[in-house]
Motif scaffolding. Structure first.
Motif, mmCIF file in Angstrom:
data_model
loop_
_atom_site.group_PDB
_atom_site.id
_atom_site.type_symbol
_atom_site.label_atom_id
_atom_site.label_comp_id
_atom_site.label_asym_id
_atom_site.label_seq_id
_atom_site.Cartn_x
_atom_site.Cartn_y
_atom_site.Cartn_z
ATOM 1 N N ASP A 1 0.838 -1.196 0.000
ATOM 2 C CA ASP A 1 0.000 0.000 0.000
ATOM 3 C C ASP A 1 0.878 1.253 0.000
ATOM 4 O O ASP A 1 1.949 1.279 0.592
ATOM 5 N N VAL A 2 0.393 2.294 -0.649
ATOM 6 C CA VAL A 2 1.137 3.538 -0.783
ATOM 7 C C VAL A 2 0.211 4.709 -0.495
ATOM 8 O O VAL A 2 -0.928 4.726 -0.950
ATOM 9 N N VAL A 3 0.713 5.692 0.271
ATOM 10 C CA VAL A 3 0.015 6.960 0.456
ATOM 11 C C VAL A 3 0.987 8.061 0.047
ATOM 12 O O VAL A 3 2.132 8.082 0.488
ATOM 13 N N VAL A 4 0.530 8.959 -0.815
ATOM 14 C CA VAL A 4 1.330 10.095 -1.266
ATOM 15 C C VAL A 4 0.646 11.352 -0.760
ATOM 16 O O VAL A 4 -0.554 11.533 -0.945
ATOM 17 N N LYS A 5 1.436 12.217 -0.090
ATOM 18 C CA LYS A 5 0.869 13.413 0.521
ATOM 19 C C LYS A 5 1.665 14.640 0.104
ATOM 20 O O LYS A 5 2.887 14.647 0.163
ATOM 21 N N LEU A 6 0.969 15.685 -0.315
ATOM 22 C CA LEU A 6 1.590 16.964 -0.641
ATOM 23 C C LEU A 6 1.885 17.688 0.670
ATOM 24 O O LEU A 6 1.017 17.783 1.527
ATOM 25 N N LYS A 7 3.129 18.185 0.820
ATOM 26 C CA LYS A 7 3.532 18.812 2.078
ATOM 27 C C LYS A 7 3.609 20.331 2.018
ATOM 28 O O LYS A 7 3.436 20.982 3.036
ATOM 29 N N LYS A 8 3.909 20.899 0.855
ATOM 30 C CA LYS A 8 4.087 22.344 0.739
ATOM 31 C C LYS A 8 3.134 22.908 -0.302
ATOM 32 O O LYS A 8 2.757 22.224 -1.235
ATOM 33 N N PRO A 9 2.772 24.185 -0.157
ATOM 34 C CA PRO A 9 1.869 24.795 -1.141
ATOM 35 C C PRO A 9 2.521 24.945 -2.507
ATOM 36 O O PRO A 9 3.721 25.151 -2.610
ATOM 37 N N ILE A 10 1.710 24.827 -3.525
ATOM 38 C CA ILE A 10 2.194 24.995 -4.897
ATOM 39 C C ILE A 10 1.659 26.301 -5.464
ATOM 40 O O ILE A 10 0.686 26.855 -4.949
ATOM 41 N N GLY A 11 2.288 26.787 -6.503
ATOM 42 C CA GLY A 11 1.789 27.938 -7.221
ATOM 43 C C GLY A 11 2.025 29.272 -6.557
ATOM 44 O O GLY A 11 1.337 30.242 -6.853
ATOM 45 N N ARG A 12 3.001 29.381 -5.661
ATOM 46 C CA ARG A 12 3.275 30.666 -5.002
ATOM 47 C C ARG A 12 3.748 31.718 -6.010
ATOM 48 O O ARG A 12 3.355 32.858 -5.955
#
Length: 105
Positions: free
Chosen positions: A72-83
């Motif tokens: 099983d895999v979980v992928v999580k975004l940690k920082k904001p994008i598009g600054r």
């Protein structure tokens, strides 16, 4: 993948890059591997960008599950994008995010 399984995986130590956290579970030979994706609204404001990131992650992880990953895999975004691009995910930033997630897998 249910929320209890995702919470359990998020307690493990992730492989990380600048923007991503990759959480892996031990392989279970009789179970089909699952994928969980967490892209928070606070980190990617536009729904279009969140959906695009999720599609990109699914594509990359499915390719990796066929060869390398078997749990099983979980992928999580940690920082904001598009600054720098006024909250929008542009092609150059998308390629950077794709390269980072590929490097993690």
């Amino acid at each position: 993948m249910n929320s209890a399984r995702i919470s359990e995986l998020l307690k493990t130590r992730p492989k990380t890059s600048l923007f991503w956290g990759l959480y892996l579970a031990s392989s279970n030979p009789e179970a089909k591997p699952d994928l969980g994706i967490a892209v928070a609204k606070k980190l990617a404001k536009r729904a279009v960008d969140r959906n695009r990131l999720k599609r990109m992650i699914r594509e990359l992880v499915r390719g990796a599950q066929a060869t390398k990953l078997n749990g099983d895999v979980v992928v999580k975004l940690k920082k904001p994008i598009g600054r720098e691009t006024r909250g929008r995910l542009r092609k150059a930033e998308k390629e950077v995010l794709r390269a980072q997630i590929t490097g993690l897998i």
